[in-house]
Design a protein around this motif. Structure first.
Motif, PDB file in Angstrom:
ATOM      1  N   ASP A  24      -1.715   2.139   0.999  1.00 28.54           N
ATOM      2  CA  ASP A  24      -2.466   1.382   0.014  1.00 28.54           C
ATOM      3  C   ASP A  24      -3.520   0.589   0.602  1.00 28.54           C
ATOM      4  O   ASP A  24      -3.598   0.465   2.027  1.00 28.54           O
ATOM      5  CB  ASP A  24      -1.307   0.145  -0.835  1.00 28.54           C
ATOM      6  N   LEU A  39      -3.511   0.240  -4.976  1.00 29.24           N
ATOM      7  CA  LEU A  39      -2.596   0.946  -4.728  1.00 29.24           C
ATOM      8  C   LEU A  39      -2.849   2.274  -4.519  1.00 29.24           C
ATOM      9  O   LEU A  39      -3.457   2.931  -5.409  1.00 29.24           O
ATOM     10  CB  LEU A  39      -1.441   0.852  -5.580  1.00 29.24           C
ATOM     11  N   PHE A  46      -6.964   6.097  -5.711  1.00 30.80           N
ATOM     12  CA  PHE A  46      -6.413   4.534  -5.684  1.00 30.80           C
ATOM     13  C   PHE A  46      -6.626   4.200  -6.955  1.00 30.80           C
ATOM     14  O   PHE A  46      -7.362   4.481  -7.777  1.00 30.80           O
ATOM     15  CB  PHE A  46      -6.980   3.851  -4.475  1.00 30.80           C
TER      16      PHE A  46
END
Length: 367
Positions: A24, A39, A46
């Motif tokens: 992350d 994340l 992401f």
């Protein structure tokens, strides 16, 4: 590919914030006073950023596990508010509200290292406006101590850590942008010592000693040991007591207790005093017209005068009869005994035994 990350992102760090095995991202935005968490999906993409408030004008972010709970935490250097924000991770991609700790003027760059060898990550901060870097030592719960400041060159803008001289201690290097130098500071801090405390509990008594030496409890029940060292505790019960076992420090059972000093540790040693054994009374009664005495082994009865005594449960008591003048022993009854030999009684309950003595006539005839 590009991903939204807040206003004027300045610094980025990588970590697994939700424990799914995918990297992350954490990004600081000095114009928004936030750190954004993106994340990872595990395929190079992401999720949308989630922001967490920090101090004023954040300049740098690093990832570490400050409180050693297995979850990644965020540390942010805030240039405008001259402090460091610590956001403890919850392990699910979220973070607790930021805690603020003072640094120098103009924090610009961060690095983490174990500067006091206590196996807890600490923080080094380059303070660009103060020509210093600050060391913030970390407690085991992730909180930080008052900073220690060290003078370096002009406008320190980046800090890194390494073990430069082979002594096992983490050293610091700082890049000084205004005088074109690098400051190297060799760490001569003493290694941390952490307290190990023994508490004794229970109705019994005993001693606890340590290897390496330091605890002899007895009298000395707390001692500092070098962080990371293994300490073995041994318990010895005093006469009349038994060692019941350990609790605390990861120890249990009645063997030796070995702890590794990654934190202050308290161990409890319990000693018990067994209750007094149950006792039962053996009573001798005499019957008949004759005379005689009854004695016991072990002693206690001499009947005669003392015709009862108490014995510990399970004791085997042997009674012997001796006829008196002009008398004969006629035998036993009660307590499981009969005949004229010795009477053996095992004391698992109160018992009464009768010894019969008969009177002899002048010519030896029984009466």
């Amino acid at each position: 590919m590009t991903f939204a990350a807040g206003s004027s992102p300045r610094s980025v760090a990588v970590g697994d914030f939700n424990g799914d095995g995918s990297p992350d991202l954490a990004v600081v935005s000095p114009e928004a006073d936030v750190v954004s968490v993106l994340l990872g999906s595990g395929n190079g993409t992401f999720q949308s950023p989630v922001t967490f408030a920090v101090g004023s004008s954040p300049q740098s972010v690093v990832v570490s596990d400050l409180n050693r709970d297995g979850f990644a935490d965020l540390i942010v250097a805030n240039g405008g508010s001259a402090d460091v924000s610590v956001l403890l991770g919850s392990g699910d991609g979220t973070f607790q509200a930021a805690s603020s700790y003072a640094a120098g003027n103009g924090p610009r760059s961060l690095a983490t290292g174990d500067f006091d060898a206590d196996f807890i990550p600490d923080v080094a901060v380059a303070n660009v406006n103060a020509n210093t870097f600050s060391v913030l030592l970390t407690f085991s719960d992730g909180t930080m101590r008052v900073p220690q400041d060290f003078v370096v060159g002009g406008s320190p803008s980046s800090v890194a850590v390494g073990e430069f001289n082979g002594d096992g201690m983490v050293d610091v290097a700082v890049a000084n942008s205004s005088d074109n130098t690098v400051s190297v500071l060799i760490n001569d801090s003493p290694r941390a010592y952490l307290p190990l405390t023994v508490v004794k509990a229970g109705t019994g008594s005993g001693t606890v000693t340590s290897s390496p030496s330091g605890i002899d409890c007895g009298n000395t029940c707390s001692e500092g040991f070098e962080a990371g060292s293994a300490v073995t505790l041994t318990a010895s019960a005093n006469a009349g007591s038994t060692f019941a076992g350990w609790s605390g420090g990861g120890c249990s059972g009645t063997g030796d207790c070995t702890v590794t000093m990654y934190d202050a540790i308290t161990v409890t040693a319990s000693f018990d005093q067994p209750p007094p054994p149950q006792r039962f009374t053996l009573t001798v009664r005499k019957s008949g017209l004759g005379f005689g005495t009854v004695t016991s082994s072990p002693g206690g009865i001499n009947c005669g005068l003392s015709c009862s005594a108490a014995y510990d449960a399970g004791t085997t008591v042997t009674l012997s009869a001796q006829a008196g003048l002009l008398s004969a022993f006629g035998g036993w009854s009660g307590g499981g005994c009969s005949g004229t030999g010795a009477c053996v009684v095992t004391m698992n309950a109160a018992a009464t035994v009768t010894a019969s003595f008969r009177l002899l006539g002048l010519l030896g005839a029984s009466q």
